[in-house]
Motif scaffolding. Structure first.
Motif, PDB file in Angstrom:
ATOM      1  N   MET A  85      -6.428  -0.900  -4.110  1.00  0.00           N
ATOM      2  CA  MET A  85      -5.663  -1.794  -3.079  1.00  0.00           C
ATOM      3  C   MET A  85      -6.668  -2.743  -2.504  1.00  0.00           C
ATOM      4  SD  MET A  85      -3.088  -1.804  -1.511  1.00  0.00           S
ATOM      5  CE  MET A  85      -2.513  -3.290  -0.221  1.00  0.00           C
ATOM      6  N   PRO A  86      -7.813  -2.918  -2.349  1.00  0.00           N
ATOM      7  CA  PRO A  86      -8.437  -3.710  -2.050  1.00  0.00           C
ATOM      8  C   PRO A  86      -8.501  -5.103  -2.989  1.00  0.00           C
ATOM      9  CG  PRO A  86     -10.002  -1.853  -2.355  1.00  0.00           C
ATOM     10  CD  PRO A  86      -8.757  -1.451  -2.538  1.00  0.00           C
ATOM     11  N   ALA A 142       0.922  -1.256  -0.102  1.00  0.00           N
ATOM     12  CA  ALA A 142      -0.050  -0.052   0.296  1.00  0.00           C
ATOM     13  C   ALA A 142       0.744   1.146   0.078  1.00  0.00           C
ATOM     14  CB  ALA A 142      -0.880  -0.124   1.337  1.00  0.00           C
ATOM     15  N   HIS A 178      -3.860   1.186   7.621  1.00  0.00           N
ATOM     16  CA  HIS A 178      -5.449   0.779   7.476  1.00  0.00           C
ATOM     17  C   HIS A 178      -5.775  -0.253   6.491  1.00  0.00           C
ATOM     18  CE1 HIS A 178      -5.333   4.536   9.472  1.00  0.00           C
ATOM     19  NE2 HIS A 178      -6.508   4.469   9.622  1.00  0.00           N
ATOM     20  N   TYR A 179      -4.913  -0.514   5.440  1.00  0.00           N
ATOM     21  CA  TYR A 179      -4.975  -1.417   4.402  1.00  0.00           C
ATOM     22  C   TYR A 179      -4.351  -2.858   4.859  1.00  0.00           C
ATOM     23  CZ  TYR A 179      -7.491   1.825   1.760  1.00  0.00           C
ATOM     24  OH  TYR A 179      -8.566   2.731   1.518  1.00  0.00           O
ATOM     25  N   TYR A 212      -6.929   9.109   5.853  1.00  0.00           N
ATOM     26  CA  TYR A 212      -7.025   7.694   5.950  1.00  0.00           C
ATOM     27  C   TYR A 212      -8.445   7.363   6.344  1.00  0.00           C
ATOM     28  CZ  TYR A 212      -5.572   8.733  10.836  1.00  0.00           C
ATOM     29  OH  TYR A 212      -5.191   9.396  12.281  1.00  0.00           O
ATOM     30  N   THR A 249     -13.005   2.699   0.264  1.00  0.00           N
ATOM     31  CA  THR A 249     -12.857   1.326   0.099  1.00  0.00           C
ATOM     32  C   THR A 249     -14.004   0.463   0.844  1.00  0.00           C
ATOM     33  OG1 THR A 249     -10.574   1.566   0.375  1.00  0.00           O
ATOM     34  CG2 THR A 249     -11.173  -0.623   0.955  1.00  0.00           C
ATOM     35  N   ALA A 274     -10.385  -2.691   4.958  1.00  0.00           N
ATOM     36  CA  ALA A 274      -9.400  -1.596   5.414  1.00  0.00           C
ATOM     37  C   ALA A 274     -10.217  -1.133   6.659  1.00  0.00           C
ATOM     38  CB  ALA A 274      -9.046  -0.549   4.670  1.00  0.00           C
ATOM     39  N   GLY A 332      -5.297  -6.536  -2.149  1.00  0.00           N
ATOM     40  CA  GLY A 332      -5.124  -7.230  -0.920  1.00  0.00           C
ATOM     41  C   GLY A 332      -5.981  -8.422  -1.098  1.00  0.00           C
ATOM     42  N   SER A 346     -10.619   4.900   3.787  1.00  0.00           N
ATOM     43  CA  SER A 346     -10.859   3.392   4.348  1.00  0.00           C
ATOM     44  C   SER A 346     -12.434   3.445   4.302  1.00  0.00           C
ATOM     45  CB  SER A 346     -10.492   3.207   5.634  1.00  0.00           C
ATOM     46  OG  SER A 346     -10.757   4.140   6.765  1.00  0.00           O
TER      47      SER A 346
END
Lengths: 324, 103
Positions: free
Chosen positions: A241-242, A85, A106-107, A294, A302, A273, A245, A298
């Motif tokens: 990013m999700p 991330a 957070h991620y 953030y 996300t 996140a 992940g 998040s």
């Protein structure tokens, strides 16, 4: 059911539509709100129910080597994802190393609400995730915070993690309740379930609808106030990013040979996140980092992405990779 | 009625810092204070409302301490060491109290 059908079925479920209602109401500036104490009560119910059911299923099926592998995979994912991330944030956005590290934490950590919703979606699709995935969720909460602090220290701005902060992170109420209910379910097994199933099972979906309605209101308000914070780069990160992940979670599930339901939850844990435990830790450990960035990412980007699009995608991907 | 001069210190701080600030005050023997919930507000970080906050990280609290003037610096040194890097406001006002022996 093909991939598109699975994704659509998730999108048109009462749970996700309730969340969408909340988002729309908040964006339209409706005065709809769930009282704070009721929202807290709903979350306590959901965490207890999901933990208890997980414990009962472990009492029935027993523990296997996969649990140890999944716990280790969870620890590694939580510790490693912040580095991915951080690199993406530095490449895609103009965030400072401090803000990028705070967002990255957070991620690597998880959203327990997304986990609960993911469990519900998996079960609605006829999958049976292993009950011990609850324990995997619990161990993924904290390692990401250490990784983020290391990233900050590497940029020459060392921070200490005092014992109080550790205690607050590891023993935060959500994790204590989830893990505690898991052990209660494990100890009491089917006998315990028979005694409280009317409370634990029947109202679950309805309570989840109301809770996600509230979360939709929260996310919608966050989005409304995100103007000036969300750049194109941050927005792109919040949905990229999700997927990164989730891919890592699915890869771990594939290597461990997890069943499709657990594989989906591994993807959900990798994709989600944190917006409760990690923001609190960041406010204490990195107070100079901008919380608007953030929290908006998040909770405002996300979390809605995972609920509306992600869960269907992860379900379909888990079907393809793990079979079922 | 006899009144006595005192200092009223109000500290608006992030809710997550509640225990840390309480402990810092206790360490310097400031054991009398009141903690109030904060509904919302607006400042350098933009507008803020208690509605829709899902974690303590986003909440704010108000500490109200009343001390004798000679205790003010001790209180401020202890409080400011905790508050300095965080979002919040520290203000001091003169006030009158009825029972001086309690402060």
């Amino acid at each position: 059911m093909n991939v598109v059908d699975l994704a659509l079925a998730n999108l048109l479920s009462p749970v996700i539509l309730s969340f969408a209602l909340g988002v729309v109401a908040a964006l339209a500036r409706s005065d709809l709100s769930i009282p704070e104490a009721i929202a807290k009560g709903l979350s306590i119910y959901l965490l207890f129910a999901i933990g208890f059911k997980g414990g009962v299923s472990v009492a029935e099926a027993g523990l296997g080597w996969q649990l140890v592998g999944a716990l280790l995979a969870g620890l590694v994912l939580s510790a490693a994802l912040p580095f991915v991330a951080f690199a993406l944030l530095r490449a895609m956005t103009g965030l400072t190393p401090l803000d990028a590290a705070a967002v990255a934490a957070h991620y690597g950590s998880i959203s327990i609400v997304t986990f609960v919703a993911g469990t519900s979606v998996a079960q609605s699709a006829g999958l049976n995730p292993d009950g011990w995935m609850v324990a995997v969720a619990a161990v993924m909460e904290a390692p990401a915070i250490l990784s983020a602090l290391w990233l900050v220290a590497r940029s020459g701005d060392g921070r200490d993690m005092d014992a109080d902060l550790w205690r607050e992170i590891v023993l935060n109420g959500s994790i204590v309740l989830l893990v505690g209910a898991f052990f209660i379910g494990w100890i009491t097994g089917q006998d315990g379930m028979a005694r409280i199933s009317a409370f634990i099972e029947a109202p679950f979906q309805g309570v989840l609808c109301l809770f996600l309605l509230d979360m939709g209101l929260v996310a919608g308000r966050g989005l409304r106030e995100a103007r000036g914070i969300l750049t194109a780069g941050l927005l792109a990160f919040g949905v990229t990013m999700p997927l990164v992940g989730a891919t890592a979670g699915l890869a771990a599930a594939f290597l461990l040979g997890l069943n499709p339901g657990s594989a989906m939850l591994m993807a959900v844990l990798g994709a989600s996140a944190s917006y409760i435990a990690v923001p609190a830790a960041m406010r204490v450990a990195l107070p100079e980092a901008n919380p608007s960035i953030y929290l908006t990412l998040s909770l405002g980007v996300t979390f809605p992405f995972n609920l509306t699009i992600g869960l269907g995608v992860y379900l379909a991907a888990a079907h393809m990779i793990a079979g079922g | 009625m006899d009144t006595h001069p005192a200092k009223r210190v109000e500290i608006i701080i992030e809710a997550i810092m509640e225990r840390r600030l309480s402990e810092a005050l206790r360490k310097v023997d400031v054991t009398g204070y009141t903690i109030l919930p904060v509904q919302g507000g607006s400042g350098r970080s933009g507008t803020w409302s208690r509605a829709g906050q899902v974690g303590r990280a986003q909440g704010m609290l108000a500490f109200v301490c009343i001390v004798r003037a000679e205790r003010l610096d001790t209180l401020l040194d202890a409080a400011f060491a905790v508050v300095k890097p965080h979002i919040g406001v520290v203000s001091i006002t003169d006030c009158e109290v009825l029972r001086a022996e309690r402060f």
